[in-house]
Design a protein around this motif. Structure first.
Motif, PDB file in Angstrom:
ATOM      1  N   ARG A 339     -74.120 -88.066   4.625  1.00  0.00           N
ATOM      2  CA  ARG A 339     -74.023 -89.489   4.932  1.00  0.00           C
ATOM      3  C   ARG A 339     -74.996 -89.865   6.046  1.00  0.00           C
ATOM      4  O   ARG A 339     -75.627 -90.920   6.009  1.00  0.00           O
ATOM      5  N   GLN A 340     -75.124 -88.990   7.043  1.00  0.00           N
ATOM      6  CA  GLN A 340     -76.072 -89.263   8.118  1.00  0.00           C
ATOM      7  C   GLN A 340     -77.508 -89.267   7.611  1.00  0.00           C
ATOM      8  O   GLN A 340     -78.322 -90.108   8.014  1.00  0.00           O
ATOM      9  N   LEU A 341     -77.795 -88.332   6.698  1.00  0.00           N
ATOM     10  CA  LEU A 341     -79.150 -88.288   6.139  1.00  0.00           C
ATOM     11  C   LEU A 341     -79.451 -89.549   5.344  1.00  0.00           C
ATOM     12  O   LEU A 341     -80.568 -90.088   5.388  1.00  0.00           O
ATOM     13  N   ASN A 342     -78.485 -90.056   4.588  1.00  0.00           N
ATOM     14  CA  ASN A 342     -78.682 -91.283   3.824  1.00  0.00           C
ATOM     15  C   ASN A 342     -78.941 -92.467   4.749  1.00  0.00           C
ATOM     16  O   ASN A 342     -79.748 -93.350   4.453  1.00  0.00           O
ATOM     17  N   SER A 343     -78.204 -92.511   5.885  1.00  0.00           N
ATOM     18  CA  SER A 343     -78.406 -93.588   6.851  1.00  0.00           C
ATOM     19  C   SER A 343     -79.810 -93.541   7.433  1.00  0.00           C
ATOM     20  O   SER A 343     -80.471 -94.573   7.622  1.00  0.00           O
ATOM     21  N   VAL A 344     -80.288 -92.333   7.722  1.00  0.00           N
ATOM     22  CA  VAL A 344     -81.636 -92.171   8.249  1.00  0.00           C
ATOM     23  C   VAL A 344     -82.664 -92.679   7.233  1.00  0.00           C
ATOM     24  O   VAL A 344     -83.668 -93.322   7.588  1.00  0.00           O
ATOM     25  N   THR A 345     -82.379 -92.397   5.957  1.00  0.00           N
ATOM     26  CA  THR A 345     -83.306 -92.845   4.904  1.00  0.00           C
ATOM     27  C   THR A 345     -83.410 -94.365   4.865  1.00  0.00           C
ATOM     28  O   THR A 345     -84.508 -94.930   4.740  1.00  0.00           O
ATOM     29  N   LYS A 346     -82.259 -95.048   5.007  1.00  0.00           N
ATOM     30  CA  LYS A 346     -82.274 -96.514   4.988  1.00  0.00           C
ATOM     31  C   LYS A 346     -83.072 -97.070   6.156  1.00  0.00           C
ATOM     32  O   LYS A 346     -83.847 -98.028   6.013  1.00  0.00           O
ATOM     33  N   VAL A 347     -82.861 -96.502   7.334  1.00  0.00           N
ATOM     34  CA  VAL A 347     -83.599 -96.972   8.508  1.00  0.00           C
ATOM     35  C   VAL A 347     -85.092 -96.719   8.340  1.00  0.00           C
ATOM     36  O   VAL A 347     -85.946 -97.530   8.736  1.00  0.00           O
ATOM     37  N   SER A 348     -85.405 -95.576   7.740  1.00  0.00           N
ATOM     38  CA  SER A 348     -86.814 -95.225   7.536  1.00  0.00           C
ATOM     39  C   SER A 348     -87.509 -96.227   6.618  1.00  0.00           C
ATOM     40  O   SER A 348     -88.692 -96.528   6.795  1.00  0.00           O
ATOM     41  N   LEU A 349     -86.783 -96.737   5.609  1.00  0.00           N
ATOM     42  CA  LEU A 349     -87.362 -97.712   4.691  1.00  0.00           C
ATOM     43  C   LEU A 349     -87.790 -98.979   5.419  1.00  0.00           C
ATOM     44  O   LEU A 349     -88.786 -99.622   5.028  1.00  0.00           O
ATOM     45  N   ILE A 350     -87.036 -99.344   6.509  1.00  0.00           N
ATOM     46  CA  ILE A 350     -87.362-100.536   7.291  1.00  0.00           C
ATOM     47  C   ILE A 350     -88.714-100.360   7.984  1.00  0.00           C
ATOM     48  O   ILE A 350     -89.442-101.326   8.232  1.00  0.00           O
ATOM     49  N   ALA A 351     -89.099 -99.138   8.312  1.00  0.00           N
ATOM     50  CA  ALA A 351     -90.351 -98.883   9.025  1.00  0.00           C
ATOM     51  C   ALA A 351     -91.582 -99.261   8.210  1.00  0.00           C
ATOM     52  O   ALA A 351     -92.654 -99.465   8.762  1.00  0.00           O
ATOM     53  N   GLY A 352     -91.425 -99.279   6.886  1.00  0.00           N
ATOM     54  CA  GLY A 352     -92.599 -99.712   6.086  1.00  0.00           C
ATOM     55  C   GLY A 352     -92.729 -98.923   4.816  1.00  0.00           C
ATOM     56  O   GLY A 352     -92.349 -97.757   4.734  1.00  0.00           O
ATOM     57  N   ILE A 353     -93.256 -99.614   3.805  1.00  0.00           N
ATOM     58  CA  ILE A 353     -93.469 -99.007   2.494  1.00  0.00           C
ATOM     59  C   ILE A 353     -94.521 -97.918   2.581  1.00  0.00           C
ATOM     60  O   ILE A 353     -94.483 -96.939   1.828  1.00  0.00           O
ATOM     61  N   VAL A 354     -95.444 -98.037   3.524  1.00  0.00           N
ATOM     62  CA  VAL A 354     -96.549 -97.080   3.637  1.00  0.00           C
ATOM     63  C   VAL A 354     -96.037 -95.669   3.866  1.00  0.00           C
ATOM     64  O   VAL A 354     -96.562 -94.695   3.332  1.00  0.00           O
ATOM     65  N   LEU A 356     -93.054 -94.561   3.060  1.00  0.00           N
ATOM     66  CA  LEU A 356     -91.919 -94.259   2.197  1.00  0.00           C
ATOM     67  C   LEU A 356     -92.066 -92.901   1.523  1.00  0.00           C
ATOM     68  O   LEU A 356     -91.138 -92.075   1.551  1.00  0.00           O
ATOM     69  N   ALA A 357     -93.180 -92.647   0.897  1.00  0.00           N
ATOM     70  CA  ALA A 357     -93.364 -91.406   0.137  1.00  0.00           C
ATOM     71  C   ALA A 357     -93.282 -90.183   1.053  1.00  0.00           C
ATOM     72  O   ALA A 357     -92.600 -89.195   0.743  1.00  0.00           O
ATOM     73  N   LEU A 358     -93.993 -90.277   2.245  1.00  0.00           N
ATOM     74  CA  LEU A 358     -93.997 -89.126   3.158  1.00  0.00           C
ATOM     75  C   LEU A 358     -92.606 -88.872   3.764  1.00  0.00           C
ATOM     76  O   LEU A 358     -92.152 -87.729   3.869  1.00  0.00           O
ATOM     77  N   LEU A 359     -91.941 -89.967   4.164  1.00  0.00           N
ATOM     78  CA  LEU A 359     -90.620 -89.813   4.753  1.00  0.00           C
ATOM     79  C   LEU A 359     -89.609 -89.287   3.732  1.00  0.00           C
ATOM     80  O   LEU A 359     -88.768 -88.444   4.041  1.00  0.00           O
ATOM     81  N   ALA A 360     -89.694 -89.808   2.470  1.00  0.00           N
ATOM     82  CA  ALA A 360     -88.780 -89.339   1.423  1.00  0.00           C
ATOM     83  C   ALA A 360     -88.968 -87.856   1.175  1.00  0.00           C
ATOM     84  O   ALA A 360     -88.007 -87.102   1.018  1.00  0.00           O
ATOM     85  N   ALA A 361     -90.254 -87.423   1.144  1.00  0.00           N
ATOM     86  CA  ALA A 361     -90.529 -85.999   0.904  1.00  0.00           C
ATOM     87  C   ALA A 361     -89.952 -85.145   2.033  1.00  0.00           C
ATOM     88  O   ALA A 361     -89.336 -84.100   1.803  1.00  0.00           O
ATOM     89  N   ALA A 362     -90.121 -85.617   3.296  1.00  0.00           N
ATOM     90  CA  ALA A 362     -89.615 -84.847   4.440  1.00  0.00           C
ATOM     91  C   ALA A 362     -88.087 -84.784   4.436  1.00  0.00           C
ATOM     92  O   ALA A 362     -87.485 -83.726   4.659  1.00  0.00           O
ATOM     93  N   ILE A 363     -87.450 -85.936   4.125  1.00  0.00           N
ATOM     94  CA  ILE A 363     -85.979 -85.981   4.125  1.00  0.00           C
ATOM     95  C   ILE A 363     -85.418 -85.132   3.004  1.00  0.00           C
ATOM     96  O   ILE A 363     -84.434 -84.391   3.187  1.00  0.00           O
ATOM     97  N   ILE A 364     -86.008 -85.232   1.801  1.00  0.00           N
ATOM     98  CA  ILE A 364     -85.516 -84.453   0.664  1.00  0.00           C
ATOM     99  C   ILE A 364     -85.630 -82.956   0.953  1.00  0.00           C
ATOM    100  O   ILE A 364     -84.734 -82.161   0.654  1.00  0.00           O
TER     101      ILE A 364
END
Length: 548
Positions: A339-354, A356-364
Motif C-alpha cells: 500500500r505504501q508503494l502504491n501511494s509513492v507511485t501516485k505521488v510520483s505521477l504528480i511529478a510529471g509524465i516525463v 513516469l517510465a523511469l519511476l515506474a521501472a524503479a518502483i516495479i
C-alpha cells in the motif's frame, strides 16, 4: 555538484518519498472503548478458552498501540501475561506482566499496578524466586494501604500468607491469613472470607492440629453452602476427608470424599473428580479395603490421563494460535508495504509524465525485490513453524512416555508394599498361634516350635522382598537414600527402611507390620531417626522426609 542521470532519478524519488502524503496512512479503527471491550471479552474467556482469549487480547494490544492508548496497552499485556501464567509458560508471562507494570506506573494507575504486582509475585514464586515474589507482594500491599483499599489489602495478605506457608514459616503465615480474614469480614466479602478460612485450615493441617483445621474447614464449607459455591465446597469436603483420614476416622473420611466426588461429577470438574478418587484410595487403603482402594486409584489414574491430554491439546492450540498470529502479522506487513508503494507511485505521477517510465521501472523493480524477500521470509517462518511443531509433538510424546513409566513404577511399588503388608500380617498370625501352642505342648514340641518362631522372626529381618522393594522405590523416588545419607552419615539400613515407608505416607500400623515390630518399638525407631536427622522438638518427621 554534478550528478549522473541515474543518481538524479534516485534523489528525486527519495525527495518525493519525504513529501507529506494526504491519506497515505490508514486512520485508526475503533476507539479506546473498543479496546476495553476486547479486554473484557478476553478476560471472560481466560480460563475456558485461553486460545480465543489470547487472540482477543492481541487484537486489543495492536489497536491500543495504533491509537497510543496507554491503559489499553497495559491491560492487554496484563491479560496476555495471565493467559501464559495459567498455561504454565512463566517466562513469557513475566515478559508481558513487566511491560504492563511499566505502563501502569507511567500512567500513575496505582490500583491496577498493585493488582499486576500481585500477579508478578505469583509468577516469580513459580520460577523459584520467592524473595522477589515477596518483594512484589509487599509493594502491592503498600499501595493498597496508601489507598485504603481493604479488599486489595485482604487479597495481598492472603498471597503473603500462602507464600510463607510454602516456606514452612507457619507463624508468619497464620498472622497474614488472620489479617486477611479480618479485612474480608470487615468489607463483608463472603467468598474472600471462605477462601481465607480454607487457607488457615490448611496451615493447621500442616501443623497436625487436626481439630483446629477441621473447625476452619467446616466454617469455610458453611459459607460456601450459603453462596452455593459448589467448586469451593468440593475443596472443603476433600480437606475435611483428609483430616478425618489422618486422625484414623475412616468412616467420616469416606463419607466426605464420596460427597466431594458426587459434587465434582455433577459439575463435570475432572480435576476435582481425580482429587476425590485419590483421597478415596488413601482412606480405603487405610481401612484395609484394598480392592476399593485399587479401583479408586485406577479410576483417578484414567481420568488424570484424560486431563493431561486435554491440557496438552490446549497448550498446543495456544502455541498454534501464536504461530498463526505471527504469520498473519507478516502478511499484514507485506500488504502495508504494498500500500505504501502504491501511494509513492501516485505521488510520483504528480511529478510529471516525463519521469513516469523511469519511476515506474524503479518502483516495479523494488516491489518485486520486496515481494521476493517477503516470500522468502514467510517460507522460512513456515519452515521454522513446522520444525517447532514437530519438536513440540516429540517433546509431548516423550513426556507421556515418561509419565506412563512413572505411573507403572508407582503402581508396582504400591502392589509390592501391599504384598509385604499382607505377607507380614500372615506371619504375625502364625507366630501368635505358635506362641499359644507353646503354652500347651510338651517339652520336645516346645523346643521345635521355638525354633520355628525364631525362623519366622529371622524371615522378618532377612526377607528378600526388601531388596525388591528398595529397587522399585529408588526408581520412583530417585536419589532418596543418597540425600538421606548426605543429611546424616549415621543412617543405618533399618533407618533407611523406616524413612522409605514414611516417604510412602503409610500409617504407623502398616509400617510396624512391614518391619515386623510392635508399635512401641516403632515409636523408639522413629525417635532414634529424629535424633540422627537432628530435628527439633516441634518439627514433623513425616513432613521433613516428604520434603526430601
Amino acid at each position: 555538484m554534478n550528478f549522473r542521470p541515474f543518481e538524479a532519478i534516485v534523489i528525486l524519488c527519495l525527495t518525493l518519498l519525504t513529501i507529506p502524503m494526504v491519506n497515505a496512512q490508514p486512520q485508526p479503527e475503533g476507539s479506546t472503548t473498543g479496546v476495553d471491550d476486547l479486554c473484557r471479552k478476553a478476560e471472560q474467556k481466560l480460563f475456558t478458552h485461553p486460545d480465543s482469549a489470547f487472540v482477543l487480547a492481541q487484537d486489543a494490544l495492536r489497536t491500543a498501540e495504533r491509537e497510543h492508548y496507554a491503559m489499553g496497552i497495559a491491560n492487554s499485556h496484563r491479560i496476555v501475561g495471565e493467559i501464559f501464567y495459567h498455561q504454565g509458560f512463566y517466562y513469557e508471562a513475566l515478559n508481558h506482566l513487566q511491560k504492563a507494570e511499566t505502563f501502569f506506573e507511567s500512567e500513575n494507575r496505582e490500583t491496577q499496578r498493585a493488582q499486576n504486582l500481585n500477579q508478578l509475585g505469583l509468577v516469580y514464586y513459580n520460577i523459584r524466586q520467592p524473595d522477589v515474589a515477596l518483594a512484589r507482594h509487599r509493594e502491592a500491599l503498600k499501595i493498597y494501604e496508601d489507598t485504603k483499599d481493604l479488599s486489595g489489602m485482604a487479597y495481598t495478605y492472603g498471597c503473603l500468607g500462602r507464600l510463607y506457608e510454602k516456606k514452612q514459616r507457619y507463624p508468619e503465615a497464620l498472622d497474614f491469613q488472620h489479617k486477611a480474614l479480618a479485612h474480608y469480614e470487615k468489607v463483608n466479602d463472603i467468598r474472600g472470607t471462605s477462601t481465607i478460612l480454607e487457607n488457615i485450615g490448611s496451615i493447621y493441617e500442616d501443623l497436625e492440629k487436626f481439630d483446629t483445621a477441621s473447625h476452619y474447614f467446616q466454617r469455610s464449607l458453611h459459607l460456601n453452602e450459603l453462596t452455593r459455591d459448589s467448586l469451593s465446597m468440593i475443596v472443603n469436603l476433600n480437606n475435611l476427608a483428609d483430616v478425618y483420614r489422618k486422625t484414623g476416622k475412616n468412616e467420616p473420611a469416606i463419607t466426605y470424599s464420596t460427597q466431594a466426588l458426587k459434587l465434582a461429577r455433577r459439575l463435570n470438574d475432572k480435576y476435582q473428580v481425580t482429587s476425590a478418587y485419590k483421597d478415596l484410595s488413601k482412606v480405603y487403603s487405610q481401612a484395609g479395603l484394598y480392592e476399593e482402594a485399587y479401583q479408586s486409584l485406577e479410576k483417578g489414574r484414567t481420568l488424570y490421563e484424560e486431563i493431561y491430554g486435554e491440557e496438552t491439546r490446549r497448550q498446543v492450540a495456544l502455541l498454534q494460535t501464536l504461530f498463526e498470529l505471527e504469520r498473519k502479522n507478516g502478511e499484514i506487513q507485506v500488504l502495508e508495504s504494498d500500500r505504501q508503494l502504491n501511494s509513492v507511485t501516485k505521488v510520483s505521477l504528480i511529478a510529471g509524465i516525463v519521469l513516469l517510465a523511469l519511476l515506474a521501472a524503479a518502483i516495479i523493480s523494488r516491489q518485486r525485490l520486496k515481494i521476493r524477500q517477503d516470500k522468502e521470509v514467510i517460507e522460512r517462518k513456515e519452515s521454522q513453524q513446522k520444525l517447532m511443531q514437530a519438536e513440540l509433538e516429540n517433546a509431548h510424546l516423550h513426556e507421556r512416555q515418561l509419565q506412563h513409566e512413572l505411573e507403572n513404577k508407582s503402581k508396582s511399588l504400591t502392589a509390592h508394599t501391599l504384598h509385604i503388608i499382607s505377607k507380614n500380617k500372615m506371619m504375625e498370625d502364625i507366630r501368635a498361634k505358635l506362641h499359644d501352642t507353646l503354652q500347651e505342648e510338651a517339652k520336645e514340641q516346645r523346643k521345635k516350635i521355638t525354633n520355628l518362631v525364631k525362623l519366622i522372626d529371622h524371615n522378618f529381618v532377612q526377607d528378600k522382598d526388601w531388596d525388591d522393594f528398595r529397587s522399585i522405590f529408588e526408581q520412583v523416588h530417585q536419589n532418596f537414600f543418597e540425600q538421606l545419607q548426605k543429611i546424616s552419615s549415621d543412617i543405618t539400613a533399618s533407618d533407611a527402611r523406616l524413612a522409605a515407608l514414611i516417604r510412602l505416607n503409610l500409617p504407623s500400623k502398616d509400617i510396624a507390620t512391614i518391619l515386623g515390630i510392635s508399635p512401641d518399638s516403632l515409636r523408639i525407631s522413629r525417635y532414634r531417626l529424629r535424633k540422627k536427622l537432628k530435628l527439633n522438638a516441634g518439627d514433623s518427621l513425616t513432613n521433613f522426609i516428604l520434603g526430601i
